[in-house]
Design an enzyme around this catalytic site. Structure first.
Site, PDB file in Angstrom:
ATOM      1  NE  ARG A   1      -4.245  -1.743   1.657  1.00 32.89           N
ATOM      2  CZ  ARG A   1      -5.079  -2.318   2.500  1.00 32.89           C
ATOM      3  NH1 ARG A   1      -4.893  -2.200   3.792  1.00 32.89           N
ATOM      4  NH2 ARG A   1      -6.102  -2.996   2.059  1.00 32.89           N
TER       5      ARG A   1
ATOM      6  CE  LYS B   1     -20.849 -17.346   5.783  1.00 34.10           C
ATOM      7  NZ  LYS B   1     -21.046 -16.680   7.055  1.00 34.10           N
TER       8      LYS B   1
ATOM      9  N   GLY C   1     -10.415  -9.290  -1.193  1.00 38.47           N
ATOM     10  CA  GLY C   1      -9.331  -9.401  -0.227  1.00 38.47           C
ATOM     11  C   GLY C   1      -8.521 -10.652  -0.484  1.00 38.47           C
TER      12      GLY C   1
ATOM     13  N   GLY D   1     -13.398  -4.128   0.002  1.00 43.07           N
ATOM     14  CA  GLY D   1     -14.827  -3.841   0.098  1.00 43.07           C
ATOM     15  C   GLY D   1     -15.271  -2.721  -0.823  1.00 43.07           C
TER      16      GLY D   1
HETATM   17  P1  ADP Z   1     -12.545 -12.266  -1.239  1.00 47.38           P
HETATM   18  O1  ADP Z   1     -11.890 -11.796   0.040  1.00 47.38           O
HETATM   19  O2  ADP Z   1     -11.568 -12.412  -2.363  1.00 47.38           O
HETATM   20  O3  ADP Z   1     -13.743 -11.443  -1.600  1.00 47.38           O
HETATM   21  P2  ADP Z   1     -14.108 -14.202   0.213  1.00 47.38           P
HETATM   22  O4  ADP Z   1     -13.743 -13.530   1.485  1.00 47.38           O
HETATM   23  O5  ADP Z   1     -15.483 -14.078  -0.280  1.00 47.38           O
HETATM   24  O6  ADP Z   1     -13.087 -13.750  -0.952  1.00 47.38           O
HETATM   25  O7  ADP Z   1     -13.844 -15.768   0.354  1.00 47.38           O
HETATM   26  C1  ADP Z   1     -12.586 -16.267   0.698  1.00 47.38           C
HETATM   27  C2  ADP Z   1     -12.723 -17.474   1.584  1.00 47.38           C
HETATM   28  O8  ADP Z   1     -13.568 -18.456   1.015  1.00 47.38           O
HETATM   29  C3  ADP Z   1     -11.388 -18.137   1.799  1.00 47.38           C
HETATM   30  O9  ADP Z   1     -11.048 -18.037   3.162  1.00 47.38           O
HETATM   31  C4  ADP Z   1     -11.626 -19.585   1.390  1.00 47.38           C
HETATM   32  O10 ADP Z   1     -11.019 -20.516   2.263  1.00 47.38           O
HETATM   33  C5  ADP Z   1     -13.120 -19.701   1.452  1.00 47.38           C
HETATM   34  N1  ADP Z   1     -13.605 -20.784   0.585  1.00 47.38           N
HETATM   35  C6  ADP Z   1     -13.510 -20.885  -0.744  1.00 47.38           C
HETATM   36  N2  ADP Z   1     -14.014 -22.044  -1.191  1.00 47.38           N
HETATM   37  C7  ADP Z   1     -14.463 -22.705  -0.104  1.00 47.38           C
HETATM   38  C8  ADP Z   1     -15.091 -23.966   0.105  1.00 47.38           C
HETATM   39  N3  ADP Z   1     -15.349 -24.777  -0.922  1.00 47.38           N
HETATM   40  N4  ADP Z   1     -15.398 -24.313   1.370  1.00 47.38           N
HETATM   41  C9  ADP Z   1     -15.119 -23.500   2.401  1.00 47.38           C
HETATM   42  N5  ADP Z   1     -14.540 -22.287   2.273  1.00 47.38           N
HETATM   43  C10 ADP Z   1     -14.211 -21.891   1.039  1.00 47.38           C
HETATM   44 MG    MG Z   2     -12.346 -12.117   2.122  1.00 47.64          MG
END
Ligand code: ADP
Ligand code: MG
Length: 393
Positions: free
Chosen positions: A39, A199, A352, A373
């Site tokens: 950053r 999610k 993230g 975010g």
């Molecule tokens: P980002 O931060 O890129 O937006 P998210 O925070 O939505 O991504 O999701 C990241 C998390 O999702 C990671 O910690 C990963 O372990 C979890 N994840 C991905 N696939 C699965 C899965 N099949 N089962 C459980 N957790 C998962």
């Molecule tokens: Mg995340």
């Protein structure tokens, strides 16, 4: 709405002027040492440009989430040395913005000062106009380069922008707005988005905003399992959101053709028993087992679709990439983006964990959003207060 950029300001608007720059120096620290200075480095183009133009640069940032006042653990003083090294110039530290004006006036042309953590003052997160006045007194013009904080209306991101003129976007902010804006505005087709992560609930507004714009939406991660559930498939012990099944059904019914789900997954009885992993088709997930990654046939399918794309946006890992071997799907997607980029596709990654997953590959991607975010809110089509407050171009 396009925003006025630092690039658009004539030399006389900068020479000798005090530029109050909101940066994102919210770096990870361990025992007072920076563990990742991405950053800081990301803000250098804006700072160095201002210095070259003879401006006196006054930097504002938050760091962490201090509760109710100053806390040495979150002091920006800890980053002064690193910043000096990166800039190749001394940095004056301003411990209290209320008494900082003389320091800013003493700065030489091209000099740099850093104000203490904006969140040490309670008015910051309340977007308090009085605190904004205190900040505004430290500059003659305002530059916002903290895209990652632009989704919050805080005194240093929103209120202050109304008190100084010009109020413009720094280069990092401009880059974010250009590339993310292109995804919403005029993406080259085929436009393929890849969404994953844990999610659906956190991503539903992004899905809704992207669906009408994309040609295909590839779904991976645990999110895919909620769709499997909606299709009536056995999902075993996979992470599913039962309260989103209805929503997933609705999306399948309305946009089923655009939604591309994994053909199969890599499963295990639990993360602790990762060594027992094996691949199964999406309709053959055994009870008691959980999907932790997309399988190889899905990797191939997604790769082929990405290689046909002219624009790609990716958010959210395809599996539990923190725990090998469940990182394979995520790595395959990262590599496919790079490959597609070599063929001329615009490749944008935001989020993230997804950004962490492409660490070291940034040079091979068109744009890796530092926004977290803020990037997602932008793609949801929401107006970001810190952006809205800047002057229109
Ligand atoms: P980002 O931060 O890129 O937006 P998210 O925070 O939505 O991504 O999701 C990241 C998390 O999702 C990671 O910690 C990963 O372990 C979890 N994840 C991905 N696939 C699965 C899965 N099949 N089962 C459980 N957790 C998962
Ligand atoms: Mg995340």
């Amino acid at each position: 709405m396009k925003k006025r950029s630092l690039r658009d300001l004539p030399p006389q608007a900068l020479d000798g002027k005090r530029a109050l720059v909101r940066v994102d120096f919210n770096v990870p620290l361990k025992n007072g040492k920076i563990t990742d200075d991405t950053r800081l480095r990301a803000s250098l183009p804006t700072i160095q440009y201002l210095r070259e133009k003879g401006a006196r640069v006054v930097l504002l940032s938050h760091l962490g989430r201090p509760k109710g006042g100053p806390d040495p653990q979150y002091s920006l003083k800890q980053i002064v040395r690193d910043l000096e090294k990166l800039l190749g110039a001394p940095v004056e530290f301003i411990p209290d913005p209320a008494t900082g004006v003389p320091t800013t006036r003493r700065l030489p042309r091209g000099g740099v000062a850093l104000v203490e953590n904006t969140r040490f003052w309670p008015g910051e997160e309340k977007n308090d106009p009085e605190l904004a006045k205190v900040f505004a007194a430290l500059g003659d013009l305002y530059v916002n380069d903290a895209f990652g904080s632009a989704h919050r209306a805080h005194a240093s991101t929103e209120a202050v922008a109304h008190l100084l003129k010009p109020a413009v976007a720094g280069f990092l902010m401009e880059k974010e707005l250009t590339y993310l804006g292109q995804l919403l505005g005029n993406p080259k087709h085929p436009f393929v988005a890849v969404l994953g992560g844990a999610k659906i609930s956190g991503k539903i507004d992004v899905i809704r905003s992207l669906l009408p714009r994309v040609d295909e939406l590839l779904i991976g991660g645990a999110m895919a399992c909620t769709f499997f559930g909606a299709m009536g498939l056995e999902v075993g012990a996979s992470l599913v959101e039962p309260d989103r099944i209805a929503l997933a059904k609705e999306l399948l019914a309305t946009s089923g053709k655009k939604l591309i789900l994994p053909r199969g997954g890599v499963i295990a009885p639990s993360l602790e028993r990762a060594s027992e992993h094996r691949s199964v088709a999406a309709d053959a997930i055994p009870k008691g087992w959980a999907v932790y990654d997309i399988d190889e046939s899905t990797q191939h399918d997604f790769r082929a679709r990405l290689l046909r794309a002219k624009t790609i946006f990716w958010n959210g890992p395809m599996g539990v990439f923190e725990t090998p071997p469940f990182d394979a799907g995520t790595r395959a997607i990262a590599n496919a983006l790079v490959e597609a980029g070599k063929k001329g596709a615009v490749t944008v990654v935001g989020g993230g964990d997804s950004v962490a997953a492409v660490a070291g590959m940034e040079d091979q991607l068109t744009h890796v959003s530092t926004g977290g975010g803020a990037s997602l809110e932008f793609l949801e089509g929401k107006e970001l207060p810190g952006v809205a407050a800047l002057e229109d171009a």
